[in-house]
Design a protein around this motif. Sequence first.
Motif, PDB file in Angstrom:
ATOM      1  N   MET A 172       0.811  -1.224   0.000  1.00 26.97           N
ATOM      2  CA  MET A 172       0.000   0.000   0.000  1.00 26.97           C
ATOM      3  C   MET A 172       0.845   1.275   0.000  1.00 26.97           C
ATOM      4  SD  MET A 172      -2.891  -1.181  -0.393  1.00 26.97           S
ATOM      5  CE  MET A 172      -3.735   0.403  -0.448  1.00 26.97           C
ATOM      6  N   TRP A 206     -10.255   0.943 -16.629  1.00 30.14           N
ATOM      7  CA  TRP A 206      -9.708  -0.236 -15.936  1.00 30.14           C
ATOM      8  C   TRP A 206     -10.661  -1.423 -16.085  1.00 30.14           C
ATOM      9  CZ3 TRP A 206     -10.251  -3.279 -11.334  1.00 30.14           C
ATOM     10  CH2 TRP A 206      -9.090  -3.950 -10.970  1.00 30.14           C
TER      11      TRP A 206
ATOM     12  N   ILE B  59      -5.364   0.667  -7.625  1.00 29.65           N
ATOM     13  CA  ILE B  59      -4.810   0.253  -6.320  1.00 29.65           C
ATOM     14  C   ILE B  59      -5.947   0.103  -5.320  1.00 29.65           C
ATOM     15  CG2 ILE B  59      -3.310   0.933  -4.401  1.00 29.65           C
ATOM     16  CD1 ILE B  59      -1.518   2.374  -6.415  1.00 29.65           C
ATOM     17  N   LEU B  61      -9.171  -0.288  -6.061  1.00 25.55           N
ATOM     18  CA  LEU B  61     -10.117  -1.319  -6.492  1.00 25.55           C
ATOM     19  C   LEU B  61      -9.613  -2.715  -6.157  1.00 25.55           C
ATOM     20  CD1 LEU B  61     -11.274   0.012 -10.001  1.00 25.55           C
ATOM     21  CD2 LEU B  61     -12.588  -0.042  -7.876  1.00 25.55           C
ATOM     22  N   GLN B  62      -8.293  -2.920  -6.297  1.00 25.15           N
ATOM     23  CA  GLN B  62      -7.725  -4.253  -6.081  1.00 25.15           C
ATOM     24  C   GLN B  62      -7.451  -4.541  -4.619  1.00 25.15           C
ATOM     25  OE1 GLN B  62      -4.536  -3.599  -8.938  1.00 25.15           O
ATOM     26  NE2 GLN B  62      -5.101  -5.471 -10.004  1.00 25.15           N
ATOM     27  N   ALA B  63      -7.411  -3.482  -3.783  1.00 28.93           N
ATOM     28  CA  ALA B  63      -6.998  -3.659  -2.392  1.00 28.93           C
ATOM     29  C   ALA B  63      -8.026  -4.463  -1.603  1.00 28.93           C
ATOM     30  CB  ALA B  63      -6.789  -2.293  -1.745  1.00 28.93           C
ATOM     31  N   ASP B  64      -7.535  -5.171  -0.579  1.00 31.58           N
ATOM     32  CA  ASP B  64      -8.418  -5.850   0.365  1.00 31.58           C
ATOM     33  C   ASP B  64      -8.915  -4.807   1.379  1.00 31.58           C
ATOM     34  OD1 ASP B  64      -6.030  -5.326   1.558  1.00 31.58           O
ATOM     35  OD2 ASP B  64      -5.988  -7.154   2.751  1.00 31.58           O
ATOM     36  N   GLY B  67      -6.142  -2.810   2.933  1.00 38.99           N
ATOM     37  CA  GLY B  67      -5.575  -1.823   2.028  1.00 38.99           C
ATOM     38  C   GLY B  67      -6.469  -0.600   1.907  1.00 38.99           C
ATOM     39  N   ARG B  68      -7.777  -0.819   1.860  1.00 40.34           N
ATOM     40  CA  ARG B  68      -8.706   0.317   1.738  1.00 40.34           C
ATOM     41  C   ARG B  68      -8.722   1.134   3.026  1.00 40.34           C
ATOM     42  NH1 ARG B  68     -13.312  -2.898  -1.744  1.00 40.34           N
ATOM     43  NH2 ARG B  68     -12.038  -2.969  -3.627  1.00 40.34           N
TER      44      ARG B  68
END
Lengths: 234, 101
Positions: A172, A206, B59, B61-64, B67-68
Amino acid sequence: MRSTVAPILSFAECRRGFWRLLPLSLFVAAFGAAFGLAAVQTGLQPFDIVFMSATVFAGTAQFAALDLWGAQVPLLPLLVTTLAINARMLLMGATLYPWLALVPSGRRYASLVTLSDANWAMALNDLQSGRNTLGALVGGGIALWLTWLAGTLAGMLFGGFIADPRAFGVDMVLGCFMLSMALAGRRNARSVAAWVAGGAAAWAAWVWLPANTHVVAGGLAGGLVGALWLERDQ
Amino acid sequence: MISTAGYGPALIIACMALVTLLARFGGVFIMGLIPLNRRVEGFINGMAGSVLIAVLVPIALQADAGGRLALLATGALMLWLKQPMPAIALGIAVAALYRAL
């Protein structure tokens, strides 16, 4: 408003930029290690791996190259993929133009050699907030380049040196950094409208467009908002 | 197709490096051909912020969930303190903590 004086590009400013981006660069080393390890596993020779990290210096494009690597490599598809992934650099460079235009052309292009996401964002943030320096672009770029190379070497020699980077939140780092840079600048209705248009276009690209088109789509959409909604004269 | 025997890999990598360098130089070069007026400046300014956001979108959208939450924490502290480094540090700590629990 915008300075008409050329931005500073001194050794002291570059050194400052180097130290400012070094903490973030250490996380970049973790991605470099992941690349070094993956490249060894793909079967690239040590010289070629180091040569790629040193001269290409663009993580996503380098990982994409590994996907196409084999006994034979399709050169044209590889170069088209490389250009598509790195097309974001075209937009990033363009956003620095108003300042770089004031610098002699040799220094102008030399300062773009290590252009990448993080040092671009920090340099742009500096310039937009009145710190008239290219230190973050050049010094920060050198920090990123060195740690990318060091990480690549470490990955080749020792494998990924963090067993599970995700457990430490390393995945992150770039996201949090880009978000902090976006929020560091001055905001007004116009810039927020450009963000919303850019974010929506990037999201749509995307989901529906070919891979790696989202940054260009978002950038162009935000640019259109900026071109159509002009700032009032002061 | 280029064989990855002999000098093949070095040639392939050199071509990749050249294409990437052209992308690094190209934006500034193209802007040099366009006269800078208010509308072009508006375009550049609008593009600057939205490129940042566009990099962020996948980043996020893909994060768990961890991550969010990291992005949320960074955003909140950034709005409050306006200091990037503490905001980034908090975001990463939040992701690590959430995933450890």
